[in-house]
Enzyme design. Structure first.
Site, PDB file in Angstrom:
ATOM      1  NE  ARG A   1      -3.094   0.563   3.494  1.00  0.00           N
ATOM      2  CZ  ARG A   1      -2.368   0.673   4.306  1.00  0.00           C
ATOM      3  NH1 ARG A   1      -2.018   2.040   4.326  1.00  0.00           N
ATOM      4  NH2 ARG A   1      -2.134  -0.016   5.392  1.00  0.00           N
TER       5      ARG A   1
ATOM      6  CG  ASP B   1     -10.864  15.947 -15.589  1.00  0.00           C
ATOM      7  OD1 ASP B   1      -9.865  15.469 -16.053  1.00  0.00           O
ATOM      8  OD2 ASP B   1     -11.168  15.182 -14.543  1.00  0.00           O
TER       9      ASP B   1
ATOM     10  CE  LYS C   1     -13.051   8.224 -18.591  1.00  0.00           C
ATOM     11  NZ  LYS C   1     -14.042   6.944 -18.378  1.00  0.00           N
TER      12      LYS C   1
ATOM     13  CE1 TYR D   1     -17.788  11.056 -15.267  1.00  0.00           C
ATOM     14  CE2 TYR D   1     -16.349  11.422 -13.554  1.00  0.00           C
ATOM     15  CZ  TYR D   1     -16.799  10.795 -14.676  1.00  0.00           C
ATOM     16  OH  TYR D   1     -17.865   9.427 -13.204  1.00  0.00           O
TER      17      TYR D   1
HETATM   18  C1  LIG Z   1     -12.455  14.263 -17.611  1.00  0.00           C
HETATM   19  C2  LIG Z   1     -13.130  12.825 -16.034  1.00  0.00           C
HETATM   20  N1  LIG Z   1     -12.329  12.792 -15.506  1.00  0.00           N
HETATM   21  C3  LIG Z   1     -12.663  11.935 -13.944  1.00  0.00           C
HETATM   22  C4  LIG Z   1     -12.816  10.612 -14.274  1.00  0.00           C
HETATM   23  C5  LIG Z   1     -12.958  10.191 -13.680  1.00  0.00           C
HETATM   24  O1  LIG Z   1     -11.796   8.966 -13.917  1.00  0.00           O
HETATM   25  P1  LIG Z   1     -12.308   7.359 -13.515  1.00  0.00           P
HETATM   26  O2  LIG Z   1     -13.928   6.349 -14.240  1.00  0.00           O
HETATM   27  O3  LIG Z   1     -11.048   6.733 -13.490  1.00  0.00           O
HETATM   28  O4  LIG Z   1     -12.486   7.147 -12.205  1.00  0.00           O
HETATM   29  C6  LIG Z   1     -13.174  10.203 -15.800  1.00  0.00           C
HETATM   30  C7  LIG Z   1     -14.270   9.609 -15.776  1.00  0.00           C
HETATM   31  O5  LIG Z   1     -15.468   9.425 -16.802  1.00  0.00           O
HETATM   32  C8  LIG Z   1     -13.948  11.945 -16.559  1.00  0.00           C
HETATM   33  O6  LIG Z   1     -14.277  11.646 -17.728  1.00  0.00           O
END
Ligand SMILES: Cc1ncc(COP(=O)(O)O)c(C=O)c1O
Length: 375
Positions: free
Chosen positions: A51, A173, A198, A103
């Site tokens: 961890r 982000d 992604k 998001y």
């Molecule tokens: C722009 C964006 N940020 C963060 C996330 C969260 O990522 P995760 O699904 O890997 O937790 C997503 C998920 O779709 C996203 O589209």
């Protein structure tokens, strides 16, 4: 570390690989360990318990660090990465400024776990010229550009400068853009966060996230949070993501080129509204995106007349998978309003272009749109 003078496409292939040693693998396999052999002083080894640290994480973190230009800390998901920036920093009475159209998972985290505990959340649309004014008095500024799912773009440098002038750190982000399309730390941000579920891993089979920090002391704080929250990634997922990094440039280049060609075709249709792709010269975000991003991404959004038409379009696709998420090798799409919570029309479709043959993707989308239009 790959020679920084190498071009990007070379660096993604080489990033984070160990020095070549006689008889060793290019990228050795994952290390699976709960405890590591370890005697004596806890400070004498990087690897004590699974961890706290793992050599497979170290290799991928250093690879991502080369691309983002900061110290990277991996997390079990993009949401775990976002939470690691937001939760430990903000206390009751603090002010968080964030995009009203970022998001939805991040917005829901802000609403349910920060605003309810007394953090003031100021949510302003990404493209709103009043965003900079809302920063006054902020404790932290969260940005996302392009925004998910609307594909609006904000002037990162301008907002980062405004936040710093107000004494607030900035996290961006960077999931949509990837470090190949945009480098928030170079634009002055303190943190660049991304879901590696992604494009970074790219094969629709891993959930993973990371934060890149400009200041190594901030990266240490994120490690401390990860240890205590236990939001750790599995070594196998991390190894797969590192293995997939080598093809990131090729995948993204192919997907962006197809997305651009598709967007042109869709913009010429009269049965669609609001075709959005930052690479389209007619797109409201184009000028800013062209200044700030080196690639325009592979997501194209458009709006059909109704939710029903959009569902019919999705059901008529032979190649495009109906699925949430984006950034994988498989072209996929969804009617985003099925989730609720975003300020979008019922017929709004977010389409993530993959790496299939460009002509097949375009033909499939067009035939499905034709079928939806003929209903
Ligand atoms: C722009 C964006 N940020 C963060 C996330 C969260 O990522 P995760 O699904 O890997 O937790 C997503 C998920 O779709 C996203 O589209």
């Amino acid at each position: 570390m790959a020679d920084p003078s190498f071009r990007e496409a070379t660096r993604v292939v080489r990033a984070g690989l160990p020095e070549a040693e006689q008889g060793s693998a290019f990228l050795g396999g994952p290390t699976f360990a709960a405890p590591f052999h370890f005697r004596g002083d806890p400070a004498s080894s990087d690897y004590v318990y699974g961890r706290y640290g793992n050599p497979t994480w170290t290799a991928y973190q250093s690879a991502l660090g080369e691309l983002e230009g900061g110290d990277v800390v991996l997390f079990s998901s993009g949401m775990a990465a976002a939470a690691a920036v937001l939760l430990p920093r903000l206390r009751p009475g603090d002010v968080l400024v964030a995009p009203a159209d970022c998001y939805m998972g991040v917005r829901s985290l802000i609403r349910r776990h920060l605003a309810e505990r007394g953090v003031e959340a100021r949510l302003v649309p990404t493209a709103d010229p009043g965003f900079a004014a809302a920063i006054e008095g902020a404790s932290l500024v969260w940005l996302e550009s392009p925004s998910n799912p609307g594909l609006d773009v904000c002037d990162l440098r301008q907002l980062i400068d405004a936040a710093h002038a107000a004494g607030a750190p900035v996290a961006v982000d960077n999931t949509f853009a990837t470090p190949l399309g945009q480098r928030p730390l170079e634009l002055g941000a303190d943190f660049s966060m991304a879901s590696a579920s992604k494009y970074l891993s790219g094969h629709a089979d891993i959930v993973l996230g990371y934060v890149a920090a400009r200041d190594p002391a901030e990266a240490e704080r994120l490690v401390d949070w990860r240890i205590h929250a236990g939001a750790i990634p599995g070594p196998f997922e991390v190894w797969l993501a590192h293995r997939s990094l080598a093809t990131l440039d090729m995948r993204v280049a192919r997907a962006c080129a197809t997305a651009s060609a598709l967007a042109e075709r869709l913009a010429a249709r009269d049965d669609l509204g609001n075709v959005r792709y930052p690479g389209l010269e007619s797109d409201p975000a184009h000028e800013l995106a062209a200044r700030q991003m080196s690639r325009f991404g592979s997501i194209v959004c458009f709006t059909l007349e109704s939710g029903e038409r959009a569902e019919h379009f999705l059901a008529s696709c032979r190649l495009v998978n109906e699925a949430t998420s984006f950034g994988g090798v498989h072209t996929s799409a969804e009617r985003r309003a099925r989730w609720g919570g975003d300020d979008i029309a019922e017929g709004f479709v977010r389409l993530s272009v993959g790496c299939e043959d460009p002509a097949d993707v375009i033909t499939d989308v067009e035939q499905a749109l034709d079928q939806a239009a003929s209903r």
